[in-house]
Design a protein around this motif. Structure first.
Motif, short mmCIF file in Angstrom:
data_model
loop_
_atom_site.label_atom_id
_atom_site.label_comp_id
_atom_site.label_asym_id
_atom_site.label_seq_id
_atom_site.Cartn_x
_atom_site.Cartn_y
_atom_site.Cartn_z
N MET A 44 0.69 -1.20 0.11
CA MET A 44 -0.06 0.15 -0.03
C MET A 44 0.91 1.33 0.07
N ALA A 45 0.54 2.33 -0.84
CA ALA A 45 1.33 3.44 -0.95
C ALA A 45 1.28 4.32 0.43
N ASP A 46 2.45 4.90 0.75
CA ASP A 46 2.57 5.65 1.80
C ASP A 46 1.67 6.94 1.60
N PRO A 47 0.73 7.23 2.61
CA PRO A 47 -0.17 8.38 2.18
C PRO A 47 0.51 9.80 2.35
N VAL A 48 1.72 9.61 2.90
CA VAL A 48 2.64 10.89 2.94
C VAL A 48 3.71 10.76 1.97
N ILE A 49 3.71 11.65 0.91
CA ILE A 49 4.80 11.36 -0.21
C ILE A 49 5.90 12.21 0.23
N ALA A 50 5.89 13.18 1.24
CA ALA A 50 7.21 13.80 1.87
C ALA A 50 6.96 14.16 3.10
N GLN A 51 7.89 14.18 3.94
CA GLN A 51 7.85 14.48 5.10
C GLN A 51 9.14 15.13 5.74
N ILE A 52 9.14 16.48 6.21
CA ILE A 52 10.16 17.17 6.68
C ILE A 52 9.97 17.07 8.48
N GLU A 53 11.24 16.79 9.18
CA GLU A 53 11.10 16.71 10.20
C GLU A 53 12.25 17.31 11.19
N ASP A 54 11.58 18.22 11.97
CA ASP A 54 12.64 19.12 12.76
C ASP A 54 14.06 19.69 12.06
N VAL A 84 18.65 30.13 7.63
CA VAL A 84 17.49 30.25 6.77
C VAL A 84 16.46 29.25 7.08
N LEU A 85 16.23 28.12 7.81
CA LEU A 85 15.22 27.46 7.98
C LEU A 85 15.47 27.03 9.48
N HIS A 86 14.28 27.16 10.44
CA HIS A 86 14.60 26.76 11.79
C HIS A 86 13.33 26.02 12.28
N GLY A 87 13.86 24.55 12.40
CA GLY A 87 12.65 23.66 13.15
C GLY A 87 11.64 23.29 12.41
N ILE A 88 11.53 23.23 10.91
CA ILE A 88 10.47 22.96 10.03
C ILE A 88 9.77 21.50 10.14
N ASN A 89 8.61 21.41 10.55
CA ASN A 89 7.84 19.98 10.17
C ASN A 89 6.87 20.26 9.38
N LEU A 90 6.71 19.46 8.51
CA LEU A 90 5.61 19.36 7.81
C LEU A 90 5.54 18.16 6.79
N ASP A 91 4.25 17.91 6.43
CA ASP A 91 3.69 16.50 5.77
C ASP A 91 3.04 16.92 4.66
N ILE A 92 3.31 16.24 3.19
CA ILE A 92 2.99 16.55 2.06
C ILE A 92 2.02 15.26 1.59
N PRO A 93 0.64 15.26 1.79
CA PRO A 93 -0.10 14.08 1.83
C PRO A 93 -0.04 13.63 0.18
N ARG A 94 -0.14 12.34 -0.15
CA ARG A 94 -0.16 11.89 -1.29
C ARG A 94 -1.45 12.35 -2.13
N ALA A 114 14.84 14.82 5.77
CA ALA A 114 13.75 15.17 4.70
C ALA A 114 13.65 13.78 4.12
N ARG A 115 12.22 13.16 4.10
CA ARG A 115 12.08 12.01 3.78
C ARG A 115 11.00 12.15 2.44
N VAL A 116 11.35 11.74 1.55
CA VAL A 116 10.63 12.11 -0.01
C VAL A 116 10.71 10.87 -0.80
N LEU A 117 9.46 10.55 -1.07
CA LEU A 117 9.10 9.49 -1.89
C LEU A 117 9.66 8.00 -1.34
N GLY A 118 9.39 8.03 0.09
CA GLY A 118 10.04 6.97 0.82
C GLY A 118 11.50 6.83 1.24
N GLN A 119 12.32 7.93 0.96
CA GLN A 119 13.73 7.80 1.04
C GLN A 119 14.18 8.93 1.64
N VAL A 120 15.16 8.85 2.61
CA VAL A 120 15.79 9.99 3.34
C VAL A 120 16.89 10.31 2.65
N THR A 121 16.62 11.77 2.22
CA THR A 121 17.67 12.32 1.03
C THR A 121 19.08 12.27 1.59
#
Length: 269
Positions: A1-11, A21-31, A63-70
């Motif tokens: 089953m496909a991950d419902p979150v296609i990209a996830q940014i954590e802390d 430039v960026l400080h403690g960003i957390n966000l999810d990009i739903p598929r 940064a976890r994108v398309l199931g992989q930690v960049t």
């Protein structure tokens, strides 16, 4: 089953050298959704987009994108990851010495073994989707700004990407071209079953278009939610940004000493 979150940014924290430039960003990009990252110029939203595209790696966090930690990928794996994405650059960034046809065909020729007759059919299909099949033999110099942006969109979807990234797609367009691009972003995302991230400061076109919004200020996420939720978030910066108010958390006046003192009258203003 496909991950419902296609990209996830954590802390996530990011700095250019010693410049944060960026400080403690957390966000999810739903598929399957169209998500906007909004904020004034210089707030870090384009840097965040480049991190999602794996063009930049976090200073700290993940940064976890398309199931992989960049940050865990080698060069070949990073290239393979990017081939699963499409990118619409600000102002299009077409190859000026290539025809419209060859601009759209470029990725197919670089990243697939398809025969030329199959590439021809696919290129014309993508150009038909953006209304520009008839412009295939033209050079970019012969196109209007809105047409060039549509060609860039056809190129961005050339390989049917899972994730499409848009960097200020509405900048510099007249109202008709802007409306066309906005409609195409939504229609193409839905028809392809893709996911889209739009970095923009265009409120009027973006909020009716997207499913979810992250508002950024000074390198931080200050509000998030559906367009309706962020409109009534009560966050002063968001209210100023959406309404276009002259003064607020982003002040009209740059910090300065009292005006009377600058005029030589002494004392404060």
């Amino acid at each position: 089953m496909a991950d419902p979150v296609i990209a996830q940014i954590e802390d996530l924290t990011f700095a250019y050298g010693r410049q944060p430039v960026l400080h403690g960003i957390n966000l999810d990009i739903p598929r399957g959704k169209v998500v906007a990252v909004m904020g004034q110029s210089g707030c870090g939203k384009t840097t965040l987009l480049r991190i999602i595209a794996a063009a930049l790696l976090p200073t700290r966090g993940r940064a976890r994108v398309l199931g992989q930690v960049t940050s865990e990928l080698d060069r070949d794996a990073l290239y393979a990851l990017r081939r699963r994405m499409g990118m619409l650059y600000q102002f299009g960034a077409l190859f000026t010495d290539m025809t419209v046809f060859d601009n759209v065909a470029f990725q197919m020729r670089e990243h697939t073994d398809l025969p030329e007759d199959a590439i021809r059919d696919l290129v014309l299909l993508k150009l038909e989707a953006v209304g520009l099949r008839g412009a295939a033999p033209l050079l970019p110099a012969a196109l209007s700004g809105g047409m060039a942006r549509r060609v860039a969109l056809a190129r961005a979807i050339a390989l049917d990407p899972e994730l499409i990234l848009y960097d200020e797609p509405f900048t510099g367009l007249d109202p008709i071209a802007l409306g066309v691009i906005a409609r195409l972003v939504r229609q193409l995302n839905d028809s392809l079953g893709a996911t889209a991230v739009i970095v923009t400061h265009d409120v009027a076109e973006t909020l009716p278009l997207v499913d979810y919004v992250y508002f950024m200020a000074d390198g931080r996420v200050v509000a998030q939610g559906t367009p309706a939720e962020v409109r009534r978030s009560g966050v002063a910066f968001v209210e100023q940004f959406v309404s276009g108010a002259i003064d607020g958390p982003v002040p009209f006046h740059y910090p300065a000493a009292g005006y009377a003192a600058d005029l030589g009258f002494g004392g404060g203003a």
